[in-house]
Design a protein around this motif. Sequence first.
Motif, PDB file in Angstrom:
ATOM      1  N   TRP A   3       2.090  -0.257  -9.632  1.00  0.00           N
ATOM      2  CA  TRP A   3       0.881  -1.063  -9.419  1.00  0.00           C
ATOM      3  C   TRP A   3       0.244  -1.439 -10.761  1.00  0.00           C
ATOM      4  O   TRP A   3      -0.182  -2.580 -10.986  1.00  0.00           O
ATOM      5  CB  TRP A   3      -0.146  -0.281  -8.582  1.00  0.00           C
ATOM      6  CG  TRP A   3      -0.216  -0.717  -7.144  1.00  0.00           C
ATOM      7  CD1 TRP A   3       0.099   0.045  -6.053  1.00  0.00           C
ATOM      8  CD2 TRP A   3      -0.618  -1.993  -6.638  1.00  0.00           C
ATOM      9  NE1 TRP A   3      -0.084  -0.688  -4.896  1.00  0.00           N
ATOM     10  CE2 TRP A   3      -0.530  -1.940  -5.225  1.00  0.00           C
ATOM     11  CE3 TRP A   3      -1.046  -3.183  -7.222  1.00  0.00           C
ATOM     12  CZ2 TRP A   3      -0.854  -3.023  -4.406  1.00  0.00           C
ATOM     13  CZ3 TRP A   3      -1.372  -4.261  -6.408  1.00  0.00           C
ATOM     14  CH2 TRP A   3      -1.271  -4.168  -5.022  1.00  0.00           C
ATOM     15  N   THR A  28       0.818  -1.225   0.000  1.00  0.00           N
ATOM     16  CA  THR A  28       0.000   0.000   0.000  1.00  0.00           C
ATOM     17  C   THR A  28       0.851   1.274   0.000  1.00  0.00           C
ATOM     18  O   THR A  28       0.321   2.373   0.050  1.00  0.00           O
ATOM     19  CB  THR A  28      -0.936   0.033   1.222  1.00  0.00           C
ATOM     20  OG1 THR A  28      -0.163  -0.221   2.388  1.00  0.00           O
ATOM     21  CG2 THR A  28      -2.040  -0.990   1.089  1.00  0.00           C
ATOM     22  N   VAL A  73      -5.884   1.587  -6.731  1.00  0.00           N
ATOM     23  CA  VAL A  73      -5.244   0.266  -6.777  1.00  0.00           C
ATOM     24  C   VAL A  73      -6.299  -0.821  -7.016  1.00  0.00           C
ATOM     25  O   VAL A  73      -6.144  -1.686  -7.898  1.00  0.00           O
ATOM     26  CB  VAL A  73      -4.490  -0.022  -5.456  1.00  0.00           C
ATOM     27  CG1 VAL A  73      -4.040  -1.476  -5.407  1.00  0.00           C
ATOM     28  CG2 VAL A  73      -3.284   0.898  -5.332  1.00  0.00           C
ATOM     29  N   ALA A  74      -7.387  -0.734  -6.257  1.00  0.00           N
ATOM     30  CA  ALA A  74      -8.440  -1.750  -6.393  1.00  0.00           C
ATOM     31  C   ALA A  74      -9.031  -1.715  -7.797  1.00  0.00           C
ATOM     32  O   ALA A  74      -9.296  -2.763  -8.406  1.00  0.00           O
ATOM     33  CB  ALA A  74      -9.524  -1.515  -5.351  1.00  0.00           C
ATOM     34  N   TYR A 101      -6.106   6.584  -3.074  1.00  0.00           N
ATOM     35  CA  TYR A 101      -5.031   5.675  -3.502  1.00  0.00           C
ATOM     36  C   TYR A 101      -5.522   4.227  -3.582  1.00  0.00           C
ATOM     37  O   TYR A 101      -5.352   3.542  -4.588  1.00  0.00           O
ATOM     38  CB  TYR A 101      -3.850   5.805  -2.526  1.00  0.00           C
ATOM     39  CG  TYR A 101      -2.759   4.779  -2.709  1.00  0.00           C
ATOM     40  CD1 TYR A 101      -1.672   5.027  -3.539  1.00  0.00           C
ATOM     41  CD2 TYR A 101      -2.821   3.542  -2.054  1.00  0.00           C
ATOM     42  CE1 TYR A 101      -0.672   4.083  -3.714  1.00  0.00           C
ATOM     43  CE2 TYR A 101      -1.828   2.594  -2.224  1.00  0.00           C
ATOM     44  CZ  TYR A 101      -0.751   2.866  -3.053  1.00  0.00           C
ATOM     45  OH  TYR A 101       0.218   1.914  -3.225  1.00  0.00           O
ATOM     46  N   LYS A 102      -6.169   3.789  -2.482  1.00  0.00           N
ATOM     47  CA  LYS A 102      -6.581   2.382  -2.448  1.00  0.00           C
ATOM     48  C   LYS A 102      -7.670   2.085  -3.477  1.00  0.00           C
ATOM     49  O   LYS A 102      -7.729   0.986  -4.033  1.00  0.00           O
ATOM     50  CB  LYS A 102      -7.040   1.999  -1.033  1.00  0.00           C
ATOM     51  CG  LYS A 102      -5.862   1.867  -0.085  1.00  0.00           C
ATOM     52  CD  LYS A 102      -6.261   1.404   1.285  1.00  0.00           C
ATOM     53  CE  LYS A 102      -5.021   1.292   2.164  1.00  0.00           C
ATOM     54  NZ  LYS A 102      -5.318   1.153   3.566  1.00  0.00           N
TER      55      LYS A 102
END
Lengths: 94, 537
Positions: free
Chosen positions: B204, B197, B291-292, B287-288
Amino acid sequence: MQHEKTHIVPYRTYLIILVALLIFTLLSVKITAIELGGLTVAAALIFASLKSYLVLTYFMHLKFDKIYIRIMVGFVFAVFLAVIIITFLDYYFR
Amino acid sequence: MQASSHIPHDVSYLDYKGKHKGLLAWILSTDHKRIALLYMFSMMTLFLVGVLLGLAMKLELIAPGKTIMGAQDYNAVFTVHGVIMIFMIVVPGLPAVFGNFLLPIMIGAKDVAFPKLNLFSWYVYIAGAILVIISVLFGDGSPDTGWTFYAPYSFKTGTNMLPAIFGAFVLGFSSILTGLNFIVTIHRLRAPGMSWTKMPLFPWTIYGTAWIQLLATPVVGITLVLVSLERIFGIGVFDPALGGDPILYQHLFWIYSHPAVYIMILPAMGAISEVIPTFSQKHIFGYKAIVASTLAIAFVGYFVWGHHMFTSGMSGTAQYTFSILTFLVAIPSAIKVFNWISTMYKGSISLETPFYWAASFIFVFMIGGLSGLVLGALATDVYVHDTAFVVAHFHFIVFGGVGFAFFAAIHYWFPKMFGRMYDTTWANVGWIVFFIGFLALYSPMFYLGLQGMPRRYYDYLEQFHAANILSTLGSWVMTFGLAIVLINLFRSAKSGPIAGANPWNGKTLEWTVPSPPPVENFEEIPVYGEKDGPYEY
C-alpha cells in the motif's frame, strides 16, 4: 489472455484534432500580445490544458478506456490545478 | 497475464543458472529479486561514500576555524553528500530495494508488470549516479550549491554544475519508471481474491509512493532543465537580472522535493507496519486507518512545499496557507504512530533485532516529526530557519526515519532474501551502538540551531564548540555501529546458518515461499479466500 474490445478511430478525427491543436498553439502565442495582466498565465494554462485534454482523449485513447482510468487522470489534473492555485497565492498577494 | 514457464520451482533466484554467467547473470537479469539486489549493492556503495563525506564534515566542525578543509571544500562536500544521500539513497532506497524484492511476492505475483523496464530503470539509475560522480571528479571543481541547486547561485557559480544537475534529472527518470511499474503491478497482478483491503500495508505504501514518483518527479526534471538552459543560454526564467524570479525556482524545486520526503518516508512506514505486527504476533491495529493515512500523507504532502520558503519573501497569504497545510499533514503521521503502538499493546512482543530497529524508528521519527512543527509554524520558523536545527530535524526524519526503517527491513527480510540468518547478538550490539551514536550526533544540532548556529558554515563561534565536539564524537560512534551492522550482514549472507521459510511466524505471502524464493516466486499463484488477510494471527 482476455481479448479486450477494439476500437478504430477514423483518420478524419485525428486530422481534426491535429488542426485544433495547431489552432490552440497559434492562439496561445497570439494571446500574449494582449495585455491581460495577472490573467496572462491563466490564459496560457487554459490553452495548454485544452490541448492536453484533446491529446489524452483522442491520441492516447482515454475516451475508450475504463472509467477508473479516466477518474485517475482527472485526479491528476485536479492535483495539478491545486498546485497552480496554491503557487499563485504567493504571486497574486506578494 | 503471467505465463507459466519451464523454470524449475525448486531453484532459488540466487542459484538459478540462466543464459548468462557471473556478473552478466546479474546485470542482464530481469528477475525483480536480482534487480533489487543490484539496487541494494549500488546504493550501499554510494551510501558509504556519503557516510565518508558526512564524517569529513563532522571532523571539520570538531573545532572552530579550519580543521581539515576550507570554506569552498566544505561547500562541495555538503553538496555532494546531499546529492548522493537524497537522490541516490533515500529517494529510491526502500522502493527500489524492498519494493522490487517483495512487492510482487507480497501480492502473489511472479514478477513486476514490466520486468525489462525494471532492469532499464536500474541502468538509468546507474547512468545518473555516474554523471554526478563525473561532476565531482572532472571539470572546474565539485558542485557547491547544496543539494537544492538554488537559483541564482546554481547558474552563477563557476563550478561543475551541469553534470550534477543532469545526473539528478536522469535519476528522476529512474524513479518515474519504477513508480509506473509498481502502479501497474499493483493494479494488474494482485493474487485472485486479494482485494484492495486485503493487500498488505507495505505494498500500500509503495502504491502511494509510486503515485508521488510519477506525478511530482517530472516537475523537478523540467526545473533542472530550466536551470541548465539558464546557465547555458541565459533564458531569464530564474535570473532576476533578466526579469526572472529566483523564488519561482524554489516553488518548482519544492513542489517535487517536499513530496520526495514522502517518497522516502512512506515505504519506511510500510516496512514498520509489517515488522510490528509480526513481532507483536497480533493483527495490525486499524488497518484501514493506516491505509487512509498513507493516502492522506501522499495527497496532502503535495501541498505543503512552501514551508521550506517562509523566509524567501513569499506573500503572507501563501505563508499562512502553507503553514496550515503543514500542520494538517502531521495528523495522518500521528495516526500511524498511534496504530503501531496500539498494535503492540497486549501483543506477544518478541524482542528481536527488527523490532528494536522499528521501535527506535518510532522514537526518532516522533522527535523528527515534532521538531518539524517548530519549522511549520511561521513565528518559530523565522528564528531557526537555515540553522543547525533544520539539519537536526531532517536527519531525524530522513536518516532516523528511512535509515532506521531500512535497517529494520533488512533485518526482517534478510532470511527471506538470502536464505540465511544473521548473528543476532552482533546485530543487537550494532543497533544499540548505532542508536546511541545517532542521538549523540544529531541531538546537539537542535541545541546549536536554537542558539543560532547557521547551517552550511565550515566555521563557528567558540560558544558552539562543546556541542560540536559531542556531535563529532557521535558521528564516530554511529559509524562504528554501522560497521558492526554491515559486517555482520555481509558475513551472514555468505556463511550464516540456514534460515527456514518463515523464521518470524509472519503472515504475509512472502513467508509462504521458500527462503530464498524461487525464480518465479510461486509454483501456483496463491488465491485469497474470503477470510484470508495479511495479518491473521
